[in-house]
Design an enzyme around this catalytic site. Sequence first.
Site, PDB file in Angstrom:
ATOM      1  N   LYS A 151     -28.034  16.994 -41.740  1.00  6.90           N
ATOM      2  CA  LYS A 151     -27.111  17.338 -40.650  1.00  6.90           C
ATOM      3  C   LYS A 151     -25.664  17.035 -41.077  1.00  6.90           C
ATOM      4  O   LYS A 151     -25.415  16.758 -42.226  1.00  6.90           O
ATOM      5  CB  LYS A 151     -27.531  16.585 -39.386  1.00  6.90           C
TER       6      LYS A 151
HETATM    7  C1  LIG Z   1     -32.856  17.513 -36.718  1.00 14.42           C
HETATM    8  C2  LIG Z   1     -33.097  17.944 -35.316  1.00 14.42           C
HETATM    9  C3  LIG Z   1     -33.605  17.080 -34.330  1.00 14.42           C
HETATM   10  C4  LIG Z   1     -34.173  15.735 -34.635  1.00 14.42           C
HETATM   11  O1  LIG Z   1     -33.314  14.872 -35.271  1.00 14.42           O
HETATM   12  P1  LIG Z   1     -33.932  13.684 -36.179  1.00 14.42           P
HETATM   13  O2  LIG Z   1     -32.709  12.834 -36.431  1.00 14.42           O
HETATM   14  O3  LIG Z   1     -34.475  14.295 -37.414  1.00 14.42           O
HETATM   15  O4  LIG Z   1     -34.954  12.971 -35.375  1.00 14.42           O
HETATM   16  C5  LIG Z   1     -33.672  17.560 -33.035  1.00 14.42           C
HETATM   17  N1  LIG Z   1     -33.298  18.804 -32.714  1.00 14.42           N
HETATM   18  C6  LIG Z   1     -32.845  19.669 -33.633  1.00 14.42           C
HETATM   19  C7  LIG Z   1     -32.417  21.035 -33.214  1.00 14.42           C
HETATM   20  C8  LIG Z   1     -32.738  19.280 -34.970  1.00 14.42           C
HETATM   21  O5  LIG Z   1     -32.314  20.146 -35.888  1.00 14.42           O
END
Ligand SMILES: *Cc1c(COP(=O)(O)O)cnc(C)c1O
Length: 389
Positions: free
Chosen positions: A191
């Site tokens: 991210k």
């Molecule tokens: C990555 C993601 C999550 C979850 O985040 P984590 O930190 O991996 O638990 C939730 N929603 C979306 C759309 C994502 O891309």
Amino acid sequence: MKQDDFIPYGRQSIDEEDIRAVVSVLKSDWLTQGPAVEQFEKEFAAYCGARHAVAVSSGTAALHLAAIAAGFAQGDQVITTPITFVATANSIVYTGAEPVFVDVEPETACIDAGLIRQNISGSTRGIIPVHFAGQPCDMETIYSIANENDLVIIEDAAHAMGAEYRVKRRWYRVGACAHSDMTIFSLHPVKHIAAGEGGVITTNRESLAEQLRMLRSHGITRDVSRMSSNHGPWWYEMQSLGYNYRLTDIQSALAKSQLKKLDNFVTRRRKIARMYDEAFSQEPMIAPLVQKPGTRSSFHIYVLLCRRLDRKEFFQRLRTRDIGVNVHYIPIYQQPYYRRRYSVLPDNFPCSESYYNNAITIPLYPSMSDMQVKKVIDIVLSAVRDMVS
Ligand SMILES: *Cc1c(COP(=O)(O)O)cnc(C)c1O
């Protein structure tokens, strides 16, 4: 050192300053529950323009706690999109509520706000829109539907840190919660900023922020003013059923250091997206997602849609040539757990199905060099040419 030729679809950018920030926490008195968490929260809230930010152990934990704080429970329905990571819908299921999937817009893969009203029932309690790939959803419409029907909005902005959208000539940053109750982010390495694992919830409502802080730490409070009794200085109260969803100081220091670079990361992501847009604009067999006016995506991912081009073969050709393509996402209702539990019919989701059958994510991350971008472009275009000839 041998340079790995494989270009992944996403990866973190960590520099010496980030490393020093983590090392300094390791040498301090606090590895967790110390001052770095609050420092990161303050700066993150300020970045988003929200009153409060609550840091937690993952984006999934952020979704889970937001769903609890929203009051979702057994017997409730919550509207969301099938084109997202499973965690979005799982957070609804954790609370006992039922996810109700609404089809996406074919050109953005964001939830089709025009289809939400017809999916609202007497049991609907909330909406979780996902700013897909980093492009904000139609928050003006979603907000007015939520107000008319007394629904809680949780924005899943795991893709959209740094993104902005316009409502009536004014620009809003995602995370400011100008058209929602809470917004969640992920600090996973693919991210926008990395903490290893981590997540954040932003909100403008003090009561929600307090509740989220308690929930991330077992539902325990040490705030004397909130206690029902007090046996002495050791006394604390568990007032609701919470979890250990805390972010450590080690992770917070990394996240805080990364936050300083977020604007540069987003600028670079947008630049790469423009290079891709330009390079692919003359190729009718592939098309990027449409960027709608009134949105400024922060480009978590770059998705191409295949037009009369076999996606599976295209995918394999690119992978064979070390391009780390991916597919985001398999519609959640196709997952065996969801099929068994809710038996949703794919026929009700023509745009999600068509999106899923044609989408391919190509590499995009801030530390990609122009050379790597060019390499991806050349290999994508030559794979298309090989397939049509
Ligand atoms: C990555 C993601 C999550 C979850 O985040 P984590 O930190 O991996 O638990 C939730 N929603 C979306 C759309 C994502 O891309």
